[in-house]
Design a protein around this motif. Structure first.
Motif, PDB file in Angstrom:
ATOM      1  N   HIS A   3      37.401 -15.357  -2.663  1.00 49.66           N
ATOM      2  CA  HIS A   3      36.188 -15.159  -3.446  1.00 49.66           C
ATOM      3  C   HIS A   3      34.942 -15.253  -2.567  1.00 49.66           C
ATOM      4  O   HIS A   3      33.988 -14.490  -2.749  1.00 49.66           O
ATOM      5  CB  HIS A   3      36.135 -16.177  -4.590  1.00 49.66           C
ATOM      6  CG  HIS A   3      35.339 -15.699  -5.758  1.00 49.66           C
ATOM      7  ND1 HIS A   3      34.218 -16.343  -6.193  1.00 49.66           N
ATOM      8  CD2 HIS A   3      35.490 -14.622  -6.563  1.00 49.66           C
ATOM      9  CE1 HIS A   3      33.707 -15.696  -7.220  1.00 49.66           C
ATOM     10  NE2 HIS A   3      34.455 -14.641  -7.460  1.00 49.66           N
ATOM     11  N   GLU A  13      34.826 -12.038  -0.698  1.00 42.92           N
ATOM     12  CA  GLU A  13      34.431 -10.966  -1.613  1.00 42.92           C
ATOM     13  C   GLU A  13      32.916 -10.959  -1.841  1.00 42.92           C
ATOM     14  O   GLU A  13      32.281  -9.908  -1.777  1.00 42.92           O
ATOM     15  CB  GLU A  13      35.164 -11.140  -2.939  1.00 42.92           C
ATOM     16  CG  GLU A  13      34.917 -10.051  -3.947  1.00 42.92           C
ATOM     17  CD  GLU A  13      35.703 -10.308  -5.224  1.00 42.92           C
ATOM     18  OE1 GLU A  13      35.118 -10.915  -6.143  1.00 42.92           O
ATOM     19  OE2 GLU A  13      36.870  -9.910  -5.278  1.00 42.92           O
ATOM     20  N   LEU A  14      32.340 -12.123  -2.075  1.00 41.21           N
ATOM     21  CA  LEU A  14      30.888 -12.213  -2.265  1.00 41.21           C
ATOM     22  C   LEU A  14      30.135 -11.841  -0.999  1.00 41.21           C
ATOM     23  O   LEU A  14      29.095 -11.187  -1.059  1.00 41.21           O
ATOM     24  CB  LEU A  14      30.501 -13.607  -2.735  1.00 41.21           C
ATOM     25  CG  LEU A  14      30.878 -13.937  -4.173  1.00 41.21           C
ATOM     26  CD1 LEU A  14      30.650 -15.417  -4.453  1.00 41.21           C
ATOM     27  CD2 LEU A  14      30.101 -13.086  -5.147  1.00 41.21           C
ATOM     28  N   SER A  73      29.122  -5.270  -9.433  1.00 41.65           N
ATOM     29  CA  SER A  73      29.278  -6.618  -8.878  1.00 41.65           C
ATOM     30  C   SER A  73      28.576  -7.714  -9.662  1.00 41.65           C
ATOM     31  O   SER A  73      28.673  -8.883  -9.289  1.00 41.65           O
ATOM     32  CB  SER A  73      28.774  -6.632  -7.441  1.00 41.65           C
ATOM     33  OG  SER A  73      27.407  -6.337  -7.390  1.00 41.65           O
ATOM     34  N   LYS A 132      29.127  -9.307 -12.528  1.00 36.68           N
ATOM     35  CA  LYS A 132      29.980 -10.388 -13.034  1.00 36.68           C
ATOM     36  C   LYS A 132      30.514 -11.265 -11.914  1.00 36.68           C
ATOM     37  O   LYS A 132      30.598 -12.480 -12.063  1.00 36.68           O
ATOM     38  CB  LYS A 132      31.136  -9.816 -13.844  1.00 36.68           C
ATOM     39  CG  LYS A 132      30.724  -9.317 -15.195  1.00 36.68           C
ATOM     40  CD  LYS A 132      31.917  -8.883 -16.008  1.00 36.68           C
ATOM     41  CE  LYS A 132      31.458  -8.353 -17.348  1.00 36.68           C
ATOM     42  NZ  LYS A 132      32.587  -7.929 -18.180  1.00 36.68           N
ATOM     43  N   ARG A 133      30.869 -10.659 -10.782  1.00 38.13           N
ATOM     44  CA  ARG A 133      31.385 -11.443  -9.661  1.00 38.13           C
ATOM     45  C   ARG A 133      30.330 -12.405  -9.128  1.00 38.13           C
ATOM     46  O   ARG A 133      30.612 -13.560  -8.842  1.00 38.13           O
ATOM     47  CB  ARG A 133      31.864 -10.518  -8.558  1.00 38.13           C
ATOM     48  CG  ARG A 133      33.126  -9.780  -8.891  1.00 38.13           C
ATOM     49  CD  ARG A 133      33.562  -8.949  -7.695  1.00 38.13           C
ATOM     50  NE  ARG A 133      34.716  -8.155  -8.017  1.00 38.13           N
ATOM     51  CZ  ARG A 133      34.669  -6.854  -8.284  1.00 38.13           C
ATOM     52  NH1 ARG A 133      33.521  -6.217  -8.258  1.00 38.13           N
ATOM     53  NH2 ARG A 133      35.772  -6.192  -8.562  1.00 38.13           N
ATOM     54  N   ALA A 138      29.872 -17.024  -9.368  1.00 33.63           N
ATOM     55  CA  ALA A 138      29.875 -17.894  -8.185  1.00 33.63           C
ATOM     56  C   ALA A 138      29.424 -19.294  -8.577  1.00 33.63           C
ATOM     57  O   ALA A 138      28.324 -19.465  -9.101  1.00 33.63           O
ATOM     58  CB  ALA A 138      28.968 -17.316  -7.113  1.00 33.63           C
ATOM     59  N   GLU A 155      30.745 -20.285  -1.947  1.00 33.03           N
ATOM     60  CA  GLU A 155      30.514 -18.932  -2.452  1.00 33.03           C
ATOM     61  C   GLU A 155      29.066 -18.516  -2.238  1.00 33.03           C
ATOM     62  O   GLU A 155      28.788 -17.393  -1.829  1.00 33.03           O
ATOM     63  CB  GLU A 155      30.870 -18.845  -3.934  1.00 33.03           C
ATOM     64  CG  GLU A 155      32.357 -18.968  -4.201  1.00 33.03           C
ATOM     65  CD  GLU A 155      32.667 -19.138  -5.673  1.00 33.03           C
ATOM     66  OE1 GLU A 155      33.654 -18.551  -6.125  1.00 33.03           O
ATOM     67  OE2 GLU A 155      31.925 -19.879  -6.363  1.00 33.03           O
ATOM     68  N   TYR A 202      27.629 -15.523   0.195  1.00 35.79           N
ATOM     69  CA  TYR A 202      26.721 -14.521  -0.360  1.00 35.79           C
ATOM     70  C   TYR A 202      25.492 -14.361   0.532  1.00 35.79           C
ATOM     71  O   TYR A 202      25.079 -13.250   0.854  1.00 35.79           O
ATOM     72  CB  TYR A 202      26.338 -14.970  -1.766  1.00 35.79           C
ATOM     73  CG  TYR A 202      25.572 -13.979  -2.585  1.00 35.79           C
ATOM     74  CD1 TYR A 202      26.191 -12.867  -3.125  1.00 35.79           C
ATOM     75  CD2 TYR A 202      24.225 -14.175  -2.849  1.00 35.79           C
ATOM     76  CE1 TYR A 202      25.485 -11.959  -3.899  1.00 35.79           C
ATOM     77  CE2 TYR A 202      23.506 -13.274  -3.625  1.00 35.79           C
ATOM     78  CZ  TYR A 202      24.146 -12.178  -4.154  1.00 35.79           C
ATOM     79  OH  TYR A 202      23.444 -11.285  -4.918  1.00 35.79           O
TER      80      TYR A 202
END
Length: 87
Positions: free
Chosen positions: A8, A11-12, A52, A54-55, A59, A64, A68
């Motif tokens: 995660h 991904e961020l 993106s 919702k992702r 966090a 996370e 980001y």
């Protein structure tokens, strides 16, 4: 749990890297009065943002958030460097 968090965070970081990369290219295209470059970067920014939301909203951990932020920093720096060759 740890592999989920690592995935995660990555991904961020990738989402933000792409976002800042595209925004930086967009600014350069606008500054150079490149209509086609501005059009495509606007479209890609809108698609990435829409897909993106919702992702990013989900966090919850500091890791996370750090991923980001780091993704954004790297995306802008890489785009500045590469945009000197594109425009």
């Amino acid at each position: 749990m740890r592999s989920y968090l690592q995935r995660h965070v990555l991904e961020l970081a990738v989402i933000q890297f792409c976002s800042y990369f595209l925004l930086t290219l967009n600014y350069r295209a606008v500054a150079e009065v490149n209509y086609l470059g501005t059009l495509w970067s606007d479209i890609l920014v809108a698609l990435l943002t829409f897909s993106s939301i919702k992702r990013v909203a989900a966090a919850e951990t500091h890791a996370e958030r750090i991923g980001y932020v780091i993704g954004g920093i790297l995306g802008a720096q890489v785009a500045l460097f590469l945009s000197t060759f594109l425009f």
